[in-house]
Design an enzyme around this catalytic site. Structure first.
Site, PDB file in Angstrom:
ATOM      1  N   ASP A   1     -10.727  -8.903   7.655  1.00 54.31           N
ATOM      2  CA  ASP A   1     -12.139  -8.762   7.292  1.00 54.31           C
ATOM      3  C   ASP A   1     -12.814 -10.127   7.247  1.00 54.31           C
ATOM      4  OD1 ASP A   1     -12.008  -6.041   7.128  1.00 54.31           O
ATOM      5  OD2 ASP A   1     -12.950  -5.922   5.143  1.00 54.31           O
TER       6      ASP A   1
ATOM      7  N   TYR B   1       0.826  -1.220   0.000  1.00 52.65           N
ATOM      8  CA  TYR B   1       0.000   0.000   0.000  1.00 52.65           C
ATOM      9  C   TYR B   1       0.859   1.270   0.000  1.00 52.65           C
ATOM     10  CZ  TYR B   1      -4.028  -2.960   1.124  1.00 52.65           C
ATOM     11  OH  TYR B   1      -5.015  -3.917   1.094  1.00 52.65           O
TER      12      TYR B   1
ATOM     13  N   ASP C   1      -5.144  -7.001   5.782  1.00 50.89           N
ATOM     14  CA  ASP C   1      -6.368  -6.287   5.428  1.00 50.89           C
ATOM     15  C   ASP C   1      -7.463  -7.296   5.059  1.00 50.89           C
ATOM     16  OD1 ASP C   1      -8.146  -4.364   4.685  1.00 50.89           O
ATOM     17  OD2 ASP C   1      -7.023  -3.618   2.959  1.00 50.89           O
TER      18      ASP C   1
END
Ligand code: NAD
Length: 380
Positions: free
Chosen positions: A258, A147, A254
């Protein structure tokens, strides 16, 4: 290690957008209660972030708020975003407020607990027997990796075809420090760390595995296992209870966090913490927030579930103040309320539901019923 504190604690409160101000408002009632009970002077400052800051200041977060965050002992964050700001360029959207805070304060350790409450077993997509007692902590590296890696961009090739590229890069130091966080916390849990990577196909994965193994050697009482990220995704669905602490990079963390949250079936219940390395005080810089977004569909109705934010304050008690007893008691109060059948709309499954304020009333009443612990400051 968290140093003993002097009973004064500077908390920067950034409610944000949508349901953010509602759930943070309820959580401040819990903060006030612990302050009075444990004789802690919570010095609370409020600031703007996200769309609220864009509307007032033209930017998702001002330098002044970032400076305030740096000068605080911890940040309590609500949520940001909403369709009003969706058309803005990526660099000036509400979500940049939280990204800038994470980067500016070097909040590299993102802790995402996924706990399954027995009272809500039917809310999960998995069968109850697979998730009953589930208690996973995902430790995600949050300030490096793909990222943030450079170069990144989009280009047009000589033949006119469009091309896009990102860079996955990790230094040894970046991997080691997140692994240390995972191992230190594992010692307070079941002492098992599963390090997740793609060492079979990625250079960063190979280094990740090597460094995780080296760090593990300094924690002889914590068991280390390794797992490829794709297998981890599958194992979370097949046998999620095999995990205690999972440590992984920014991208895999990430996605896997989730997935783990979805196992519990309860977006509104789950907290998170983002921590820096310990400062001279012994405390890390820290930001606490629920894992959900600003829920514009229910904003302003007073029906949002405040538990994810209230439990985020619980993580603050645990990780910034070293008050594990108080954190445990808050978690037990939430469980007691759920066991009593008190439900906000998101977890009601067709049964009668209560408002955000009534849910908080019930948690405060459950705290009243539990005994008051001695004020002790324990290392995390
Ligand atoms: P969301 O998490 O806001 O909502 C998803 C669904 O869950 C909605 O139906 C919502 O009503 C429900 N929900 C979420 N939190 C709840 C709560 N506490 N109580 C009851 N129900 C709850 O995700 P989304 O709809 O994809 O995103 C909405 C906005 O939030 C977007 O602008 C997105 O960019 C932003 N967002 C912000 C953050 C953050 O601030 N860290 C995180 C995720 C999304």
């Amino acid at each position: 290690m968290v140093a003993a504190f002097d009973r004064s604690f500077r908390l920067l409160v950034l409610p944000g957008d949508g349901i953010g101000p509602e759930i943070v408002g309820q959580t401040l009632r819990v903060v006030e209660r612990f302050g009075a009970e444990l004789d802690i002077d919570f010095q609370i400052t409020q600031g703007l972030v996200g769309g609220a800051s864009i509307d007032t200041n033209g930017t998702p977060i001002t330098d002044a708020v970032v400076d305030q965050a740096r000068a605080s002992d911890a940040i309590l964050f609500g949520a940001v975003g909403g369709s009003r700001w969706d058309d803005r360029p990526r660099a000036t959207r509400p979500e940049m407020g939280i990204l800038r805070l994470r980067q500016s304060l070097d909040l590299f350790a993102n802790l995402r607990p996924a706990v399954c409450y027995s009272e809500l077993l039917d809310a999960s997509a998995l069968r109850a027997e697979l998730i009953e007692g589930l208690d996973i902590l995902i430790v995600r590296e949050a300030t490096a990796g793909v990222y943030f890696g450079l170069p990144r961009g989009q280009a047009i090739d000589a033949d006119g075809a469009r091309r896009a590229y990102d860079t996955q890069a990790y230094t040894e130091a970046e991997i080691a420090r997140i692994c240390h966080v995972a191992f230190q916390i594992a010692r307070t849990r079941q002492s098992r760390v599963c390090s997740v990577d793609k060492a079979n196909v990625m250079e960063t994965g190979a280094l990740w595995r090597t460094v995780a193994t080296e760090v593990a050697a300094t924690y002889p009482n914590v068991a280390l296992s390794h797992m490829y990220a794709d297998n981890c995704a599958m194992q979370l669905l097949r046998q999620p209870r095999q995990f205690d602490v999972i440590v992984t990079d920014n991208l895999f963390g990430d996605i896997l966090s989730d997935a783990a949250a979805a196992l519990t079936g309860s977006l509104g219940l789950l907290p998170s913490a983002s921590l820096s390395a310990p400062m001279a005080s012994g405390r890390p810089r820290a930001l606490y927030e629920p894992i959900h977004g600003s829920a514009p569909d229910i904003a302003g109705q007073g029906v949002a579930n405040p538990i994810g934010t209230i439990l985020s304050f619980g993580l603050c008690l645990r990780h910034s103040l070293g008050l594990s007893d108080a954190a445990d008691r808050l978690e037990r109060a939430v469980r007691a309320v759920l066991a009593d059948g008190v439900r906000t709309r998101d977890i009601a499954a067709g049964r009668p539901s209560v408002s955000s304020a009534a849910m908080t009333d019930a948690i405060l009443a459950a705290l009243d019923r539990s005994s008051s612990p001695e004020l002790t400051s324990n290392p995390v």
